[in-house]
Design an enzyme around this catalytic site. Structure first.
Site, PDB file in Angstrom:
ATOM      1  N   LYS A 134       0.805  -1.224   0.000  1.00 18.87           N
ATOM      2  CA  LYS A 134       0.000   0.000   0.000  1.00 18.87           C
ATOM      3  C   LYS A 134       0.844   1.283   0.000  1.00 18.87           C
ATOM      4  O   LYS A 134       0.380   2.317  -0.459  1.00 18.87           O
ATOM      5  CB  LYS A 134      -0.957   0.002   1.193  1.00 18.87           C
ATOM      6  N   ASP A 154     -10.373   2.493   1.458  1.00 16.25           N
ATOM      7  CA  ASP A 154     -10.473   2.050   2.862  1.00 16.25           C
ATOM      8  C   ASP A 154     -11.020   3.197   3.714  1.00 16.25           C
ATOM      9  O   ASP A 154     -11.780   2.986   4.661  1.00 16.25           O
ATOM     10  CB  ASP A 154      -9.085   1.688   3.416  1.00 16.25           C
TER      11      ASP A 154
END
Ligand code: ATR
Length: 478
Positions: free
Chosen positions: A285, A321
């Site tokens: 990420k 997210d």
């Protein structure tokens, strides 16, 4: 075509395997090397009982099979079995028996000329396929992908050898999974799958997963490819979020898991396959950021990106997210009922959570096993922090979020919030989705708290991802 390898130890078991999967496959491979006793009458009965073309295979142990007898006996057996109604016979590259080849030709049985590499990919992969093809046979390689570089070699087969229409490329190993799902992009005539309950060590996918989830047999030159990158990645539920939605909306696209060892290699593969977008999971990420041409405000804030897609030839990064986490709390946040939150953990997932809550002006206290990390995240986000030993001193919070992997299968006994006493008035939110009922949530539920399950966030972030990928609203369930 999807080919089912029948690995039963007798013909009756093989017939049951065929019957269990008959709707999902178009070709069968009868692995007679798996039979305890080779009975010609039984094999003849089997061939009469099935309705699909069958490949005759007697795989040697050195090629990953079970036949341990002499080579002379094996070839004699193949020769005898060629009197039966097989459509194909597999002969290995080193078998030089013009009489067998002649018999196959006389009986209209096509020869699949095979070469195996159970440990890697041979340097001369393309030349090998050309040689295997030489006598007009169908050329087959079964090779093991140990890295993304290996996987790229397999996806270049079609580019290098498009003038060989009849070839079979079987990719073994976990790195090879995308080449099994996207077998048509390797130019392969078919891909192999195993029946339920067979040895799945080499990362085989069941016929139903290949057909119903990935629609592997429908992938063509126009199919848009999406995916998820991670390491590990095979446990991911994301293909089950995206593939059924493509199907429901009639979009010619597929979403595939990519095990990644090197992020740079993945971007090369993305060029080869013309990948349109992908989800990003642990540990990439942050690593993905230098490759992005444009990032959203949230990605900049959090320093991590879970969604990448191509727009105007530029890789763009967003973080779903962030909004996915907020989605199940929307009502309470808008009504300003969440003013104080406790966040357990200080890793990548916690970063998104803390920033999302701070964006709604919530006061956040971070508690983490390693206190230095809690202190650092608190400093960056304008939050407070406490060591785990002081969890029992925390009171009066409206929300407790569990962001660590403690409690996730196989660590189901772990509850990283132990010490904190639920009052029943706070919302308990666990990012872990396997199992659904973690120890943390069970404890909160017993105290009377509202529980938010990890699956709610997973779905919410997936829905947003789908919209970034396709521009379409995620479909309602039929
Ligand atoms: P992620 O991106 O999933 O958040 P990560 O960045 O590696 O993954 O962070 C993992 C988090 O889970 C950390 O807060 C970690 O605590 P440490 O900083 O002390 O390592 C926490 N964690 C993992 N296993 C845990 C366990 N068994 N008990 C408590 N915390 C745990």
């Amino acid at each position: 075509m999807l080919c089912l390898s029948l690995t039963g130890n007798d013909c009756r078991t093989c017939l049951t395997q065929f019957q269990n999967h008959r709707e999902s496959v178009e070709l069968l491979e009868l692995r007679i090397d798996c039979h305890e006793e080779i009975m010609i009458e039984d094999i003849s009965w089997f061939l009469e009982s099935v309705t699909l073309p069958v490949i005759l295979t007697c795989r040697r142990t050195k090629d990953g099979g079970k036949y341990a007898g002499s080579e002379k006996a094996r070839l004699k057996l193949l020769e005898e079995l060629m009197d039966l109604d097989f459509r194909y016979v597999e002969l290995e590259e080193d078998v030089r028996r013009p009489d067998l080849e002649q018999k196959a030709a006389d009986r209209s049985i096509r020869v699949i000329r095979s070469s195996y590499d159970l440990v890697g990919i041979p340097d001369d992969l393309y030349l090998r396929l050309v040689k295997l093809r030489r006598r007009g046979d169908i050329a087959k390689v079964a090779v093991t992908a140990n890295s993304l570089d290996d996987l790229m070699k397999l996806f270049r087969v079609e580019e290098e050898l498009h003038d060989i229409p009849e070839k079979v490329v079987i990719a073994l190993g976990e790195y090879g999974i995308p080449a099994r799902i996207l077998y048509r992009r390797t130019g392969s005539l078919y891909t192999c799958c195993l029946p339920h309950g067979a040895d799945e060590a080499a990362g085989h996918l069941s016929p139903e997963i290949l057909r119903d989830l990935y629609h592997a047999d429908r992938v063509n030159g126009n199919t848009r490819i999406f995916g998820i990158i991670g390491n590990p990645v095979m446990h991911t539920s994301s293909p089950k979020i995206h593939n059924p939605a493509f199907d429901q909306l009639g979009i010619n696209a597929v979403y595939v898991p990519f095990l990644v060892d090197d992020i740079r290699a993945f971007f090369q593969l993305a060029d080869i396959l013309d990948i349109k977008g992908f989800s990003v999971t642990v540990p990439f990420k942050q690593q993905v950021l230098p490759y992005l041409g444009k990032i959203s405000r949230e990605v900049k804030l959090i320093g991590s990106c879970n969604t990448v897609y191509k727009k105007n030839d530029l890789w763009q990064g967003v973080n779903t997210d962030f909004y996915g986490f907020l989605s199940p709390l929307q009502e309470e946040l808008e009504a300003q009922r969440i003013r104080k939150a406790l966040v357990i953990g200080a890793g990548g997932a916690a970063r998104s959570v803390v920033w999302a809550l701070r964006n709604y002006y919530c006061k956040v206290c971070i508690v983490n096993r390693t206190p230095e990390k809690a202190e650092k995240l608190a400093g960056e986000t304008g939050s407070s922090w406490k060591p785990v030993s002081q969890l029992d001193t925390i009171t009066d919070v409206d929300l407790v979020v569990q962001t660590t992997s403690g409690g996730m299968t196989p660590y189901e006994e772990v509850d990283p919030s132990l010490g904190y006493a639920f009052t029943g008035r706070e919302i308990a939110y666990d990012l872990v989705y396997k199992p659904k009922h973690t120890r943390f949530l069970k404890r909160a539920g017993a105290a009377g708290c509202r529980q938010v399950f990890g699956m709610e966030m997973l779905l919410a972030q997936g829905v947003l991802q789908f919209e970034s990928f396709t521009g379409f609203t995620y479909p309602q369930k039929d």
